[in-house]
Design a protein around this motif. Structure first.
Motif, PDB file in Angstrom:
ATOM      1  N   GLY A  49       0.790  -1.227   0.000  1.00  0.00           N
ATOM      2  CA  GLY A  49       0.000   0.000   0.000  1.00  0.00           C
ATOM      3  C   GLY A  49       0.817   1.268   0.000  1.00  0.00           C
ATOM      4  N   MET A  50       2.014   1.250  -0.581  1.00  0.00           N
ATOM      5  CA  MET A  50       2.892   2.416  -0.583  1.00  0.00           C
ATOM      6  C   MET A  50       3.298   2.775  -1.996  1.00  0.00           C
ATOM      7  SD  MET A  50       5.408   1.293   2.532  1.00  0.00           S
ATOM      8  CE  MET A  50       4.739   0.700   4.102  1.00  0.00           C
ATOM      9  N   GLU A  51       3.543   4.062  -2.219  1.00  0.00           N
ATOM     10  CA  GLU A  51       4.015   4.513  -3.518  1.00  0.00           C
ATOM     11  C   GLU A  51       5.540   4.530  -3.581  1.00  0.00           C
ATOM     12  OE1 GLU A  51       2.272   8.248  -4.471  1.00  0.00           O
ATOM     13  OE2 GLU A  51       0.208   7.480  -4.527  1.00  0.00           O
ATOM     14  N   ASP A  52       6.167   4.918  -2.472  1.00  0.00           N
ATOM     15  CA  ASP A  52       7.619   4.994  -2.415  1.00  0.00           C
ATOM     16  C   ASP A  52       8.102   4.387  -1.100  1.00  0.00           C
ATOM     17  OD1 ASP A  52       8.169   6.609  -4.871  1.00  0.00           O
ATOM     18  OD2 ASP A  52       6.968   8.094  -3.784  1.00  0.00           O
ATOM     19  N   VAL A  53       9.374   4.036  -1.081  1.00  0.00           N
ATOM     20  CA  VAL A  53       9.979   3.511   0.147  1.00  0.00           C
ATOM     21  C   VAL A  53      10.098   4.649   1.159  1.00  0.00           C
ATOM     22  CG1 VAL A  53      12.054   2.502   1.155  1.00  0.00           C
ATOM     23  CG2 VAL A  53      11.245   1.731  -1.076  1.00  0.00           C
ATOM     24  N   PRO A  54       9.549   4.502   2.364  1.00  0.00           N
ATOM     25  CA  PRO A  54       9.714   5.551   3.385  1.00  0.00           C
ATOM     26  C   PRO A  54      11.185   5.795   3.690  1.00  0.00           C
ATOM     27  CG  PRO A  54       8.019   3.977   4.038  1.00  0.00           C
ATOM     28  CD  PRO A  54       8.716   3.398   2.834  1.00  0.00           C
ATOM     29  N   GLN A  55      11.509   7.046   4.026  1.00  0.00           N
ATOM     30  CA  GLN A  55      12.880   7.381   4.385  1.00  0.00           C
ATOM     31  C   GLN A  55      13.203   6.837   5.768  1.00  0.00           C
ATOM     32  OE1 GLN A  55      15.047   8.933   2.242  1.00  0.00           O
ATOM     33  NE2 GLN A  55      13.355   8.701   0.790  1.00  0.00           N
ATOM     34  N   SER A  56      14.390   6.287   5.933  1.00  0.00           N
ATOM     35  CA  SER A  56      14.817   5.814   7.244  1.00  0.00           C
ATOM     36  C   SER A  56      15.024   7.013   8.166  1.00  0.00           C
ATOM     37  CB  SER A  56      16.113   5.024   7.123  1.00  0.00           C
ATOM     38  OG  SER A  56      15.943   3.907   6.274  1.00  0.00           O
ATOM     39  N   PRO A  57      14.775   6.852   9.472  1.00  0.00           N
ATOM     40  CA  PRO A  57      14.978   7.961  10.416  1.00  0.00           C
ATOM     41  C   PRO A  57      16.405   8.500  10.339  1.00  0.00           C
ATOM     42  CG  PRO A  57      13.807   6.151  11.474  1.00  0.00           C
ATOM     43  CD  PRO A  57      14.259   5.643  10.136  1.00  0.00           C
ATOM     44  N   HIS A  58      16.530   9.824  10.501  1.00  0.00           N
ATOM     45  CA  HIS A  58      17.850  10.448  10.419  1.00  0.00           C
ATOM     46  C   HIS A  58      18.736  10.037  11.593  1.00  0.00           C
ATOM     47  CE1 HIS A  58      16.538  12.830   7.021  1.00  0.00           C
ATOM     48  NE2 HIS A  58      15.519  13.305   7.716  1.00  0.00           N
ATOM     49  N   THR A  59      18.133   9.791  12.730  1.00  0.00           N
ATOM     50  CA  THR A  59      18.868   9.339  13.900  1.00  0.00           C
ATOM     51  C   THR A  59      18.251   8.038  14.401  1.00  0.00           C
ATOM     52  OG1 THR A  59      17.457  10.670  15.369  1.00  0.00           O
ATOM     53  CG2 THR A  59      19.494  11.692  14.575  1.00  0.00           C
ATOM     54  N   VAL A  60      19.002   7.310  15.210  1.00  0.00           N
ATOM     55  CA  VAL A  60      18.486   6.067  15.775  1.00  0.00           C
ATOM     56  C   VAL A  60      17.360   6.409  16.746  1.00  0.00           C
ATOM     57  CG1 VAL A  60      19.024   4.036  17.151  1.00  0.00           C
ATOM     58  CG2 VAL A  60      20.713   4.945  15.534  1.00  0.00           C
ATOM     59  N   ARG A  61      16.195   5.885  16.490  1.00  0.00           N
ATOM     60  CA  ARG A  61      15.026   6.207  17.302  1.00  0.00           C
ATOM     61  C   ARG A  61      14.434   4.947  17.900  1.00  0.00           C
ATOM     62  NH1 ARG A  61      10.132   9.063  15.012  1.00  0.00           N
ATOM     63  NH2 ARG A  61       9.408   8.048  16.904  1.00  0.00           N
ATOM     64  N   GLN A  62      14.036   5.067  19.163  1.00  0.00           N
ATOM     65  CA  GLN A  62      13.358   3.973  19.826  1.00  0.00           C
ATOM     66  C   GLN A  62      11.859   4.152  19.639  1.00  0.00           C
ATOM     67  OE1 GLN A  62      14.475   1.286  21.188  1.00  0.00           O
ATOM     68  NE2 GLN A  62      12.584   0.506  22.086  1.00  0.00           N
TER      69      GLN A  62
END
Length: 379
Positions: A49-62
């Motif tokens: 259900g997506m048009e593009d690959v989501p961008q990975s978080p810029h920093t490591v996030r919990q």
């Protein structure tokens, strides 16, 4: 399971296998192979259900602990759904406070929610800090407080026209814990008109109506990330095994696959014909596909696939339909020209759950139907 569902599930399993066959040698693929791989990954995104690959978080996030706990409640090994009824709708999103400035005002950016999605319920999660009474001895007699959540309508929040009451609750003054308030009406307004989103106002008063200044909730600016204010939204996009067209991939990819894997396929086909229709592993590794940066869990899952001959006589272990049994008889007796043997296809499909970061770094839990072949049969 009807014929259309069988075709969709077979197409889905083909789509899931396409990227895996190219990832390991993507750098050495010719231009034609690179184009097919790109198209395969694009179609795989459509399955999710997506048009593009989501961008990975810029920093490591919990991820918020609430979302991790919810995922573990509804999903088992490899993200397989434990019970379909456990999740309200098929999508859960968490949004963190973006105001980060006031103790009593909060703002959440919900622009990623499509207007077409059905809003089921929305919750404001606030971590209540333990009350610290002032030196005024009169404050010590208050053991409960009334917390009210308002939708901000304009800048003058002190008037009835400037705010709308969404939820109110009576809470112990000295407790320190998560509190949840229903704010569905406000979120519905915001998803229909993004400009109407001016945030939320939270007030704390005594049961007699006096303001309590020493009762506060954790904010994203002043407290640990595990206690950040959060909106949790339950929606349903009504995607139920939507058909995905794969005709363009089939015509381009199958000759390529035959060229590179002819020998191994020949061996596999002979083995499958001897064993008959069975279920075989088909592991989808999100790291190999290149999606591990934004998918939190699972790291991959076993989609399985069906393979094998459906020749006369069809035993009950092949789970044949009555139609398949008749078709196998007609084929065996050559009563009608052009009648093939029945196909080995999934006759039971299960859903999986993905926990991932979207483009705005919100955490999303989404349930996808018809993703795992639970069993195979001759149809």
């Amino acid at each position: 399971m009807n014929v259309q569902t069988e075709c969709v599930s077979a197409a889905l399993l083909l789509l899931l296998s396409l990227p895996l066959l190219f990832v390991a040698s993507a750098a050495t693929l010719p231009a034609h192979g690179q184009r097919i791989r790109s198209e395969a990954l694009k179609r795989l995104l459509e399955v999710f259900g997506m048009e593009d690959v989501p961008q990975s978080p810029h920093t490591v996030r919990q991820p918020p602990q609430y979302m991790l706990d919810l995922y573990n409640t509804v999903a088992g090994v490899d993200g397989l759904t434990k019970e379909p009824a456990l999740l309200l709708g098929n999508t859960v999103r968490s949004f963190l406070d973006r105001a980060r400035s006031y103790q009593s005002q909060f703002y959440f950016n919900l622009s990623s929610v499509a207007r077409s999605e059905t809003i089921l319920t929305a919750e404001l999660h606030l971590f209540k800090l333990r009350g610290r009474p002032s030196q005024d001895l009169r404050t010590h007699r208050h053991h409960f407080c009334q917390v009210s959540v308002y939708q901000i309508l304009d800048n003058n929040t002190s008037t009835a026209e400037g705010r709308r009451l969404l939820s109110t609750r009576v809470l112990p003054v000295h407790d320190s814990t998560w509190e949840v308030f229903t704010i569905t009406n406000a979120v519905y307004d915001w998803t229909q008109d993004k400009d109407s989103n001016k945030g939320l106002l939270v007030t704390v008063r005594t049961l007699a109506g006096q303001t309590l200044n020493y009762i506060h909730f954790a904010t994203g600016r002043d407290h640990h990330s595990s206690k950040q204010p959060m909106v949790v939204l339950f929606t349903d996009d009504e995607r139920r095994g939507a058909p995905i067209s794969i005709s363009s991939i089939e015509t381009q990819f199958l000759p390529e696959m035959t060229l590179h894997n002819k020998a191994s396929q020949s061996r596999n086909t002979r083995s499958a014909n001897l064993l008959g229709c069975q279920r075989y592993p088909l592991y989808v590794d999100f790291e190999e596909i290149g999606w591990s940066g934004w998918i939190i869990s699972p790291r991959g899952y076993n989609a399985y696939h069906c393979k094998g001959a459906c020749v006369f006589p069809l035993g009950q272990n092949m789970r044949p339909t009555n139609h398949a049994t008749v078709q196998s008889i007609i084929n065996a007796l050559k009563l009608t020209n052009g009648v093939a043997t029945p196909c080995c296809v999934p006759d039971k499909l299960f859903s999986i759950n993905l926990l991932y970061f979207d483009d705005d770094e919100n955490v999303v839990l989404k349930q996808y139907d018809d993703m795992v072949a639970g069993s195979c049969g001759c149809h």
